[in-house]
Design a protein around this motif. Sequence first.
Motif, PDB file in Angstrom:
ATOM      1  N   LEU A  57      26.503  31.704  68.281  1.00 59.02           N
ATOM      2  CA  LEU A  57      26.473  30.298  68.683  1.00 59.02           C
ATOM      3  C   LEU A  57      26.703  30.122  70.179  1.00 59.02           C
ATOM      4  O   LEU A  57      26.144  29.209  70.797  1.00 59.02           O
ATOM      5  CB  LEU A  57      27.525  29.516  67.894  1.00 59.02           C
ATOM      6  CG  LEU A  57      27.206  29.338  66.405  1.00 59.02           C
ATOM      7  CD1 LEU A  57      28.439  28.883  65.644  1.00 59.02           C
ATOM      8  CD2 LEU A  57      26.065  28.347  66.218  1.00 59.02           C
ATOM      9  N   ASP A  58      27.507  30.993  70.769  1.00 60.02           N
ATOM     10  CA  ASP A  58      27.738  30.912  72.215  1.00 60.02           C
ATOM     11  C   ASP A  58      26.448  31.138  73.001  1.00 60.02           C
ATOM     12  O   ASP A  58      26.304  30.662  74.132  1.00 60.02           O
ATOM     13  CB  ASP A  58      28.794  31.936  72.641  1.00 60.02           C
ATOM     14  CG  ASP A  58      30.204  31.503  72.257  1.00 60.02           C
ATOM     15  OD1 ASP A  58      30.400  30.300  71.992  1.00 60.02           O
ATOM     16  OD2 ASP A  58      31.104  32.371  72.213  1.00 60.02           O
ATOM     17  N   LYS A  59      25.505  31.858  72.396  1.00 65.38           N
ATOM     18  CA  LYS A  59      24.211  32.084  73.047  1.00 65.38           C
ATOM     19  C   LYS A  59      23.178  31.041  72.633  1.00 65.38           C
ATOM     20  O   LYS A  59      22.323  30.656  73.426  1.00 65.38           O
ATOM     21  CB  LYS A  59      23.694  33.482  72.693  1.00 65.38           C
ATOM     22  CG  LYS A  59      24.554  34.616  73.220  1.00 65.38           C
ATOM     23  CD  LYS A  59      24.002  35.969  72.786  1.00 65.38           C
ATOM     24  CE  LYS A  59      24.877  37.112  73.285  1.00 65.38           C
ATOM     25  NZ  LYS A  59      24.361  38.437  72.826  1.00 65.38           N
ATOM     26  N   ALA A  60      23.261  30.591  71.378  1.00 63.78           N
ATOM     27  CA  ALA A  60      22.247  29.668  70.861  1.00 63.78           C
ATOM     28  C   ALA A  60      22.445  28.235  71.355  1.00 63.78           C
ATOM     29  O   ALA A  60      21.464  27.546  71.670  1.00 63.78           O
ATOM     30  CB  ALA A  60      22.252  29.697  69.332  1.00 63.78           C
ATOM     31  N   LEU A  61      23.689  27.773  71.433  1.00 61.02           N
ATOM     32  CA  LEU A  61      23.923  26.372  71.777  1.00 61.02           C
ATOM     33  C   LEU A  61      23.470  25.989  73.186  1.00 61.02           C
ATOM     34  O   LEU A  61      22.975  24.875  73.378  1.00 61.02           O
ATOM     35  CB  LEU A  61      25.395  26.017  71.576  1.00 61.02           C
ATOM     36  CG  LEU A  61      25.742  25.539  70.158  1.00 61.02           C
ATOM     37  CD1 LEU A  61      27.231  25.276  70.027  1.00 61.02           C
ATOM     38  CD2 LEU A  61      24.958  24.286  69.802  1.00 61.02           C
ATOM     39  N   PRO A  62      23.604  26.857  74.189  1.00 61.22           N
ATOM     40  CA  PRO A  62      23.067  26.476  75.501  1.00 61.22           C
ATOM     41  C   PRO A  62      21.559  26.214  75.470  1.00 61.22           C
ATOM     42  O   PRO A  62      21.035  25.478  76.308  1.00 61.22           O
ATOM     43  CB  PRO A  62      23.402  27.692  76.377  1.00 61.22           C
ATOM     44  CG  PRO A  62      24.625  28.266  75.750  1.00 61.22           C
ATOM     45  CD  PRO A  62      24.407  28.094  74.274  1.00 61.22           C
ATOM     46  N   MET A  63      20.859  26.812  74.498  1.00 64.29           N
ATOM     47  CA  MET A  63      19.416  26.571  74.365  1.00 64.29           C
ATOM     48  C   MET A  63      19.137  25.270  73.617  1.00 64.29           C
ATOM     49  O   MET A  63      18.055  24.696  73.744  1.00 64.29           O
ATOM     50  CB  MET A  63      18.758  27.724  73.587  1.00 64.29           C
ATOM     51  CG  MET A  63      18.987  29.091  74.161  1.00 64.29           C
ATOM     52  SD  MET A  63      18.246  30.339  73.071  1.00 64.29           S
ATOM     53  CE  MET A  63      19.209  31.781  73.522  1.00 64.29           C
ATOM     54  N   ALA A  64      20.095  24.832  72.804  1.00 67.45           N
ATOM     55  CA  ALA A  64      19.934  23.598  72.023  1.00 67.45           C
ATOM     56  C   ALA A  64      21.267  22.859  72.028  1.00 67.45           C
ATOM     57  O   ALA A  64      21.931  22.737  70.995  1.00 67.45           O
ATOM     58  CB  ALA A  64      19.500  23.928  70.601  1.00 67.45           C
ATOM     59  N   PRO A  65      21.683  22.349  73.200  1.00 65.73           N
ATOM     60  CA  PRO A  65      23.039  21.798  73.347  1.00 65.73           C
ATOM     61  C   PRO A  65      23.324  20.557  72.514  1.00 65.73           C
ATOM     62  O   PRO A  65      24.489  20.230  72.287  1.00 65.73           O
ATOM     63  CB  PRO A  65      23.122  21.485  74.847  1.00 65.73           C
ATOM     64  CG  PRO A  65      21.699  21.335  75.286  1.00 65.73           C
ATOM     65  CD  PRO A  65      20.919  22.297  74.451  1.00 65.73           C
ATOM     66  N   ASP A  66      22.276  19.862  72.063  1.00 64.78           N
ATOM     67  CA  ASP A  66      22.488  18.632  71.295  1.00 64.78           C
ATOM     68  C   ASP A  66      22.217  18.813  69.806  1.00 64.78           C
ATOM     69  O   ASP A  66      22.170  17.826  69.067  1.00 64.78           O
ATOM     70  CB  ASP A  66      21.584  17.517  71.843  1.00 64.78           C
ATOM     71  CG  ASP A  66      21.876  17.203  73.302  1.00 64.78           C
ATOM     72  OD1 ASP A  66      23.066  17.184  73.665  1.00 64.78           O
ATOM     73  OD2 ASP A  66      20.921  16.994  74.071  1.00 64.78           O
ATOM     74  N   ASP A  67      22.029  20.045  69.370  1.00 61.56           N
ATOM     75  CA  ASP A  67      21.726  20.279  67.959  1.00 61.56           C
ATOM     76  C   ASP A  67      22.970  19.998  67.115  1.00 61.56           C
ATOM     77  O   ASP A  67      23.985  20.696  67.248  1.00 61.56           O
ATOM     78  CB  ASP A  67      21.279  21.727  67.748  1.00 61.56           C
ATOM     79  CG  ASP A  67      20.830  21.981  66.319  1.00 61.56           C
ATOM     80  OD1 ASP A  67      19.633  21.871  66.052  1.00 61.56           O
ATOM     81  OD2 ASP A  67      21.694  22.285  65.469  1.00 61.56           O
ATOM     82  N   PRO A  68      22.921  18.983  66.246  1.00 58.60           N
ATOM     83  CA  PRO A  68      24.129  18.623  65.484  1.00 58.60           C
ATOM     84  C   PRO A  68      24.616  19.737  64.567  1.00 58.60           C
ATOM     85  O   PRO A  68      25.829  19.928  64.411  1.00 58.60           O
ATOM     86  CB  PRO A  68      23.703  17.381  64.695  1.00 58.60           C
ATOM     87  CG  PRO A  68      22.213  17.384  64.707  1.00 58.60           C
ATOM     88  CD  PRO A  68      21.792  18.078  65.950  1.00 58.60           C
TER      89      PRO A  68
END
Length: 345
Positions: A261-272
């Motif tokens: 998640l630390d890598k994925a969320l910067p690519m999709a910062p608003d993904d609920p």
Amino acid sequence: MRSNNRLRWAQSRSGRRSIAVVAALAGSALVASISGAKTLAAPNRLGSFRLERAAGGTFSSDELKGKTAVLAFCRTGQSYSEHVLYDLRELAKQLPEAAIVAVFSGPSDAQEIENYRKNLGLDFPILLDPQWKLYSQLGVVVRPTVWIVDGSGTLRFEIAGYHRDLKTLASADVAFLAGRISEEERAQRVKPSKAPSFEGAAGPSVRYKLARRLIESGKREAARRQLELAWSEKPPLAIAGIELARMLLEEGKSKEALAILDKALPMAPDDPMGLGTKGLALVAQDKEDEAIPLLRQAIEAGAQEPMFYYRLGRALERRGQAAEACGYFRRGFEILLERLEKASK
């Protein structure tokens, strides 16, 4: 009055405990039925069958007794199936102790199958399943799909969709069943390869969609492999990483989930879903102070996951914010009721 009683129960200690249990179910097992998909329990036995060989004669499950088998479901007119047949030919050379079998389910082009057999030099059995009997019996979701079956007829491993690493995956599975390698060694060998894919291979978005279908059909291990491949692509697919993290979190692997998640969320910062899943992972790591803002963001972004509401409510309750916590418990319970009522129809 009935609604008020429900809400009062939801705010009680016993109600909150029940919400936690049901929320866990709603976040996993109920997802497929709520979305309209049918969840099928993966079969664990090959069962008996008898099919015609493409080259003439018949082939029965009795011929596989006592053998480790690599059973591949293919179709004509599909390049992925042709690649699988090529890999099966190589596996037959590498694994002389294993029974290699290809099955063409549904309407098939007999001439194309014969061309495969001649042009690729295939000498393992190629079976015809025109009525989809074996395909349906094993709950196959997509072609190609490869099953690894042990000598007792138990279905041990499933490789759904085409994998450029098919030979590595199948070899590791067979070696493990033969006792030549440990479970840990097998796990290392089946990790996604960083090797470039062949031209025309399924892209990460296709693998993600396939993974969702597999999850809805109860095929978690096969889905995991697709998600791992989608996440290992360059660039990786953020939603595949988030889905993989959710799967890891459900297995109690919060540390591994957070790393993804630390890598994925910067690519999709608003993904609920990503925000909420990271919040749950942080709660599992006893980091509620970091989890609270993420769970709030996920809910504000429209996430309808009861467990997000429950965990946020519990964290706020422990900080003396009982009134606000009750609001989240209440809404989480309402979502649960809506889901359960919809699923029961």
